[in-house]
Write an enzyme that holds these catalytic residues in place. Structure first.
Site, PDB file in Angstrom:
ATOM      1  N   GLU A 129      31.432 -28.835   3.327  1.00 58.42           N
ATOM      2  CA  GLU A 129      32.566 -28.380   2.526  1.00 58.42           C
ATOM      3  C   GLU A 129      32.133 -27.423   1.422  1.00 58.42           C
ATOM      4  OE1 GLU A 129      35.924 -27.477   1.758  1.00 58.42           O
ATOM      5  OE2 GLU A 129      36.254 -29.467   2.638  1.00 58.42           O
ATOM      6  N   GLU A 190      23.645 -12.598  -9.967  1.00 58.75           N
ATOM      7  CA  GLU A 190      22.216 -12.863  -9.837  1.00 58.75           C
ATOM      8  C   GLU A 190      21.417 -11.634 -10.273  1.00 58.75           C
ATOM      9  OE1 GLU A 190      20.958 -15.709  -8.963  1.00 58.75           O
ATOM     10  OE2 GLU A 190      22.756 -16.741  -8.206  1.00 58.75           O
ATOM     11  N   LYS A 205      30.834 -16.786   4.609  1.00 53.64           N
ATOM     12  CA  LYS A 205      31.935 -17.728   4.453  1.00 53.64           C
ATOM     13  C   LYS A 205      33.066 -17.422   5.438  1.00 53.64           C
ATOM     14  CE  LYS A 205      30.708 -18.387  -0.378  1.00 53.64           C
ATOM     15  NZ  LYS A 205      31.010 -18.062  -1.792  1.00 53.64           N
TER      16      LYS A 205
END
Length: 432
Positions: A129, A190, A205
């Site tokens: 998840e 980042e 994703k």
């Protein structure tokens, strides 16, 4: 309640791993009551063992393979990141019948078939998840709540870094480079932001979401991808004038070809979104996913899409499910891949385009530009000419729906015209 605990191995002690360990420790009594048995951390794998971790140092090890192999480990939580090392560790755990909870979207998007086959063969659970949208529950609803429905489309904002950058550019008028630097200072980006700003993270994703929604294995390489690094403050200004904003979208949908064949489209790109669309109001580092199903209609999932605590929440949800299955002898849902739908090429997708170009400021330019769209049967919805500080004018064209291949050919042709100095921006419109 049984006194025999369920052994947990945690691989990684970064932002997410630290929060997972903290919650497991602080909420131990509640979690035991929910599962039916205590959850006991057997070890925590780190790159370097030292005393500055804020946890019991006796639990730390720099040998994750040995930790995974221990007989008293029932569930492995992988929050290391990367691909090669986690892949070997997860496969080793699954092959031994240990359940796995992972937040590793890049790994799943590349090796979902291999991992699911290993889980099915050993009758182990594989939960993920946290791999898609942090704390937002979207994987389980797709796999379980909508298991009896037909999902036609899943679209959303699934990367908080890019959403923060685009939202800030829209609100402040700052350019991309300035806003990216600010995102880095605030911890949203980042040191190397490539995976986020060039759409790789969102593509991973999208592959996971498409695989679940359409019962077909989809990998990251199947996803068409564009990033946000070419978006300008001028694009956002023009978007506002069209009553739109710009968002990096992950879109997965069923399409039907002209020959009546069902296909899957999975794509990631920045797009103009009308202000009255639900996704237009999702700002900052938040994520949102809209699911369209035949019986359920439109559902929207919204919340914190990243960060240590939100992601750890999703990891713990999976961990409780896996532990319950260990205690009661059940199993989580298996991979559903029966549909085996083919991926549609991007050129077959019907889209609308926003094209911004620098043109010569003279008579006949508009007619010349419009002719290139007409040659490919592309209807123009809106044309805007704006003054430019450069030598010439800025021309913005918005089209009606047309095949992406025809639109792409038109943009290439425009770039070759003598009256077009440069094609500055090419974006798609969604949700109109």
């Amino acid at each position: 309640m049984t006194t025999k605990p369920i052994g947990i191995a945690v691989l990684g002690l970064g932002n997410v791993g630290s929060e997972v360990v903290r919650i497991l420790t602080e909420n131990a009594e509640d979690l035991a009551a929910r599962v039916g048995a205590p959850l006991e951390i057997r070890g925590i794998a780190v790159r370097r063992v030292d005393g500055k971790r804020g946890v019991d140092t006796s639990l730390l090890t720099d040998d994750p393979a040995s930790l995974v192999d221990r007989d008293d480990v029932d569930i492995v939580v992988e929050v290391l990141g990367g691909i090669d090392v986690p892949r070997k560790l997860i496969l080793a755990a699954l092959e031994k019948g240990k359940s796995v909870v992972t937040a590793n979207k890049a790994l799943l998007a590349e090796y979902t078939g291999e991992l699911n086959e290993a889980a099915e063969k050993s009758r182990a659970d594989l939960y993920f998840e946290a791999a898609v949208a942090g704390a937002i529950p979207v994987v389980r609803p797709l796999m379980q709540s909508l298991a009896g429905d037909r999902v036609n489309k899943v679209a959303g904002i699934v990367n908080g870094t890019t959403n923060f950058i685009l939202s800030a550019m829209d609100e402040t008028g700052a350019d991309y480079a300035e806003t990216l630097a600010e995102a880095g200072r605030l911890g949203y980006a980042e040191a190397d932001p490539t995976a986020d700003v060039e759409g790789y993270d969102a593509a991973s994703k999208a592959a996971i979401l498409a695989s679940i929604a359409f019962h077909t294995r989809v990998t990251a390489s199947d996803v068409y991808r564009e990033g946000i690094s070419k978006i300008t403050s001028a694009d956002l200004e023009t978007a506002r004038s069209l009553d739109c904003t710009i968002k990096l979208l992950a879109i997965c949908e069923r399409i039907t070809t002209p020959k009546g064949k069902e296909r899957i489209s999975a794509r990631v790109y920045p797009a103009l979104v009308p202000h009255d669309h639900p996704l237009a109001t999702v700002n900052g580092a938040f994520n949102a996913v809209v699911v369209e199903a035949e019986a359920a209609g439109r559902l929207m999932f919204y919340g914190q899409g990243a960060g240590g605590s939100p992601t750890a929440s999703a990891v713990l949800g999976d961990l409780v499910m896996a532990a319950r299955n260990k205690f009661y002898g059940g199993r989580g849902p298996l991979e559903s891949k029966y549909a085996k739908l083919k991926i549609a090429p991007m050129g077959d997708i019907l889209t609308r385009y926003y094209v911004s170009m620098q043109v010569a400021d003279k008579t006949g330019v508009l007619a010349t530009v419009a002719a290139e769209f007409s040659k490919r049967d592309i209807s123009i919805s809106t044309v805007r000419q704006e003054e430019s500080s450069e030598n010439g004018a800025r021309l913005v064209v918005v089209t009606h729906l047309a095949a992406d291949s025809a639109l792409s050919e038109t943009v290439s042709a425009l770039d070759e015209l003598d009256v077009v100095t440069s094609v500055a921006s090419v974006l798609r419109l969604e949700g109109t």
